[in-house]
Write an enzyme that holds these catalytic residues in place. Structure first.
Site, PDB file in Angstrom:
ATOM      1  N   HIS A 157      18.579   8.876   7.400  1.00 19.94           N
ATOM      2  CA  HIS A 157      18.771  10.321   8.320  1.00 19.94           C
ATOM      3  C   HIS A 157      19.828   9.998   9.248  1.00 19.94           C
ATOM      4  CE1 HIS A 157      17.257  13.251  10.919  1.00 19.94           C
ATOM      5  NE2 HIS A 157      16.695  13.751   9.816  1.00 19.94           N
ATOM      6  N   ASP A 213      11.842   3.357   9.751  1.00 29.42           N
ATOM      7  CA  ASP A 213      11.688   4.861   9.986  1.00 29.42           C
ATOM      8  C   ASP A 213      10.919   5.106   8.826  1.00 29.42           C
ATOM      9  OD1 ASP A 213      11.978   7.477   9.802  1.00 29.42           O
ATOM     10  OD2 ASP A 213      13.988   7.705   9.392  1.00 29.42           O
ATOM     11  N   GLN A 252       8.842   9.752   6.493  1.00 28.67           N
ATOM     12  CA  GLN A 252       8.560  10.363   5.450  1.00 28.67           C
ATOM     13  C   GLN A 252       7.584   9.543   4.634  1.00 28.67           C
ATOM     14  OE1 GLN A 252       9.646  13.546   4.607  1.00 28.67           O
ATOM     15  NE2 GLN A 252      11.147  13.645   6.045  1.00 28.67           N
ATOM     16  N   LYS A 281       5.778  16.250  11.068  1.00 28.35           N
ATOM     17  CA  LYS A 281       5.610  16.274   9.719  1.00 28.35           C
ATOM     18  C   LYS A 281       4.328  15.558   9.089  1.00 28.35           C
ATOM     19  CE  LYS A 281      10.613  14.589   9.969  1.00 28.35           C
ATOM     20  NZ  LYS A 281      11.487  15.959   9.655  1.00 28.35           N
ATOM     21  N   CYS A 341      20.535  16.194   7.180  1.00 30.38           N
ATOM     22  CA  CYS A 341      20.648  15.124   8.179  1.00 30.38           C
ATOM     23  C   CYS A 341      21.270  13.988   7.654  1.00 30.38           C
ATOM     24  CB  CYS A 341      19.718  15.113   9.090  1.00 30.38           C
ATOM     25  SG  CYS A 341      19.414  16.716  10.237  1.00 30.38           S
TER      26      CYS A 341
END
Lengths: 161, 422
Positions: free
Chosen positions: B137, B212, B215, B238, B378
């Site tokens: 991202h 990261d 997700q 999220k 993104c």
């Protein structure tokens, strides 16, 4: 169905058979515009000439565009509307088009000015798609500004930017 | 079918029962961008604001005590949710800020503004390299580009195979590598990256690892300590929680040695006109009055997810992902961008519809009440890698149903019919 308000048949026709597509020479200025939210892009060239009174006139618009049906069709229709116009008249058309598509559906488009481009009135109700409709038009506005800034009159060297 | 009673669970999410576009029931398949929030989260925020609101870590009145307790209790619950200790959790405004915090902290160490120990440990210079991946991202790419620009370090990256996996055979990690930053799960491809393998490679050269986890944390059990990463980020909005709050996880001894990013009130130890010293972490990295009801809301989201069980969440989303992959594969002209098998794969399903631009597919879906993301999500370099400007992306959360997967697939077929390519 609301879809057919946005995707009017004439828009789909232009999308399937875009008018004036391809990059041609000679040209006076070129503009590359990108929609950073979706990655769509257009490279658009403008060639100007002078009419009998010395007024700058749009001789040709040529372009290479990657994008959705709305951006492709809007760029195609731009060429129909402004090629042959004086630069001043074309800016009037660009202003009317921007006013319409940015109007959130509240602007009554003037068919005398916009011709078939009134079909994009439906896009105004979808704020996320307004940038799509304007991509080629912004490229045109930018390219004309560059062409008019050029010190000499209409150049025929095709050098562009 | 999973043991989850999705219909009952959906009743907790007021927004999911609304209609859109001429009374179509909403089919929300954009949770990878932002998830919807259950009443329990909204109620927790409201209860905090109606009963306990005050500036935290200041003041000695009762409300200040209650607000501080609520804030620190939230930190402890959120930390436990990802296998961390409370002092390893820093609240930021979002995951992007968390990554920038690390990047700027390393940058500050590089310009000699801190003690020699931190400078030696974290400073970057022209001989150093940062490794990312082609599937990042922008939030886990651009801050590193900028850090390299500021320090003279070089950015390198793992490529992505046509199957949507990291190309581990072409490894840019070397003795020059100072940091390896990568996504746990791709927000476009759904690919779950081999964290432990990458951690081992980074460790072998003494590099730090930033994960990261935006997700992954909302969708499956994640134990950051067990994964062995040095830093991780994820965002509240999220994972059924509020926007305006994100989490930076950092191993305690690293945070303790790192220079601050944002400076000002409440992150200090001692302030004199000539200079200041700084509080221990996490306060060192939380300058100013922090977001408080958001922290309370995020802790309520964590409680909510725990009440379901993250293994159950993951199993349910696995079924949705499998159904989407199988049913989309049945549609001629649809191409999945990303792994098509469920191995090491989460629930982001991105695809192309031959002859119809992603925007136009999205418009037809929207007309039918189906909310998806269209564009490059993104992750522009990743799209460039696959030679496309834009994809359609469906992402799932615990509240989605197999019926909604059908609505997606039906909508894709309708788009093909509408544009005359079906």
């Amino acid at each position: 169905m609301r879809l057919s308000q946005m995707y009017q048949e004439i828009i789909l026709d232009h999308y399937r058979n875009p008018h004036g597509a391809g990059l041609r020479e000679p040209f006076d200025a070129e503009s590359f515009q990108i929609n950073p939210t979706c990655g769509d892009e257009v490279t658009l060239r403008v060639a100007l000439k002078r009419d009998s009174t010395g007024e700058p006139v749009v001789a040709d618009i040529s372009y290479y565009a990657l994008g959705c049906s709305i951006s492709q069709a809007a760029t195609s229709m731009l060429t129909d509307l402004v090629v042959g116009c004086t630069v001043a008249d074309s800016m009037h058309i660009v202003g009317a088009f921007k006013h319409m598509v940015q109007g959130r559906g509240a602007v009554e488009p003037d068919e005398d000015v916009l011709g078939d481009a009134v079909a994009f009135a439906g896009v105004a109700k979808y704020p996320a798609r307004v940038k799509c409709a304007l991509l080629g038009w912004m490229a045109y506005q930018d390219a004309v500004a560059r062409a008019v800034e050029a010190p000499a009159g209409p150049s025929q060297n095709g050098a562009g930017r | 079918m999973s043991p989850l009673d999705v219909a009952k669970l959906r009743a907790d999410f007021p927004l999911l029962s609304r209609t859109v576009r001429d009374n179509r029931p909403l089919v929300y398949l954009d949770s990878g961008a932002t998830s919807q929030r259950p009443r329990q989260v909204l109620d927790a925020e409201r209860a905090f604001l109606e009963q306990h609101n005050a500036a935290v870590h200041r003041g000695a009145h009762q409300l200040a005590e209650e607000a501080t307790d609520a804030y620190e209790s939230a930190r402890a619950r959120i930390a436990a949710f990802v296998g961390a200790r409370p002092n390893e959790v820093v609240f930021t405004k979002n995951a992007t800020e968390g990554i920038n915090l690390v990047a700027y902290s390393l940058g500050n160490a590089s310009i000699g503004a801190v003690d020699a120990y931190a400078a030696a440990r974290f400073a970057l210079g022209p001989d150093d390299e940062i490794v990312v991946t082609e599937m990042e991202h922008h939030a886990n790419l651009v801050p590193w580009q900028e850090l390299c620009r500021r320090t003279g370090a070089t950015l390198r990256w793992f490529g992505v195979t046509s199957a949507g996996r990291l190309d581990l055979d072409d490894d840019p990690i070397s003795e020059h590598t100072k940091l390896v930053a990568f996504s746990h799960q791709s927000n476009v491809l759904g690919t779950v990256n081999p964290v432990k393998e990458l951690v081992a490679r980074a460790r072998a050269v003494g590099a730090l690892v930033l994960l990261d986890a935006c997700q992954s944390v909302p969708h499956s059990p994640v134990d950051l300590a067990e994964l062995g990463v040095d830093f991780a980020v994820f965002s509240g909005h999220k994972m059924l929680g509020p926007s305006g709050i994100g989490v930076l996880y950092g191993r305690a001894e690293l945070l303790a040695a790192m220079p601050p990013f944002l400076t000002g009130g409440s992150m200090i130890e001692l302030v004199r006109m000539e200079g200041s010293t700084y509080a221990p972490p996490p306060q060192r990295f939380e300058a100013g009055v922090p977001m408080t009801s958001q922290a309370v809301g995020l802790a309520a989201a964590v409680d909510y997810l725990n009440s379901i069980g993250m293994a159950t969440v993951a199993e349910h989303e696995r079924e949705l992902t499998e159904a989407a992959l199988v049913r989309l594969a049945d549609v001629p002209g649809v191409r999945i961008v990303g792994p098509t098998e469920l191995v090491s794969r989460g629930g982001a399903v991105s695809f192309l519809v031959e002859g119809v631009h992603a925007h136009d597919v999205g418009q037809v879906l929207d007309d039918r009440g189906v909310a998806v993301r269209v564009g490059h999500h993104c992750a522009w370099p990743l799209h460039r890698r696959f030679g496309v400007a834009a994809t359609v992306r469906a992402t799932f959360a615990v509240y989605n149903t197999l019926h909604e997967v059908d609505a997606l697939v039906d909508g894709v077929r309708a788009a093909q019919t509408f544009f005359g390519v079906g």
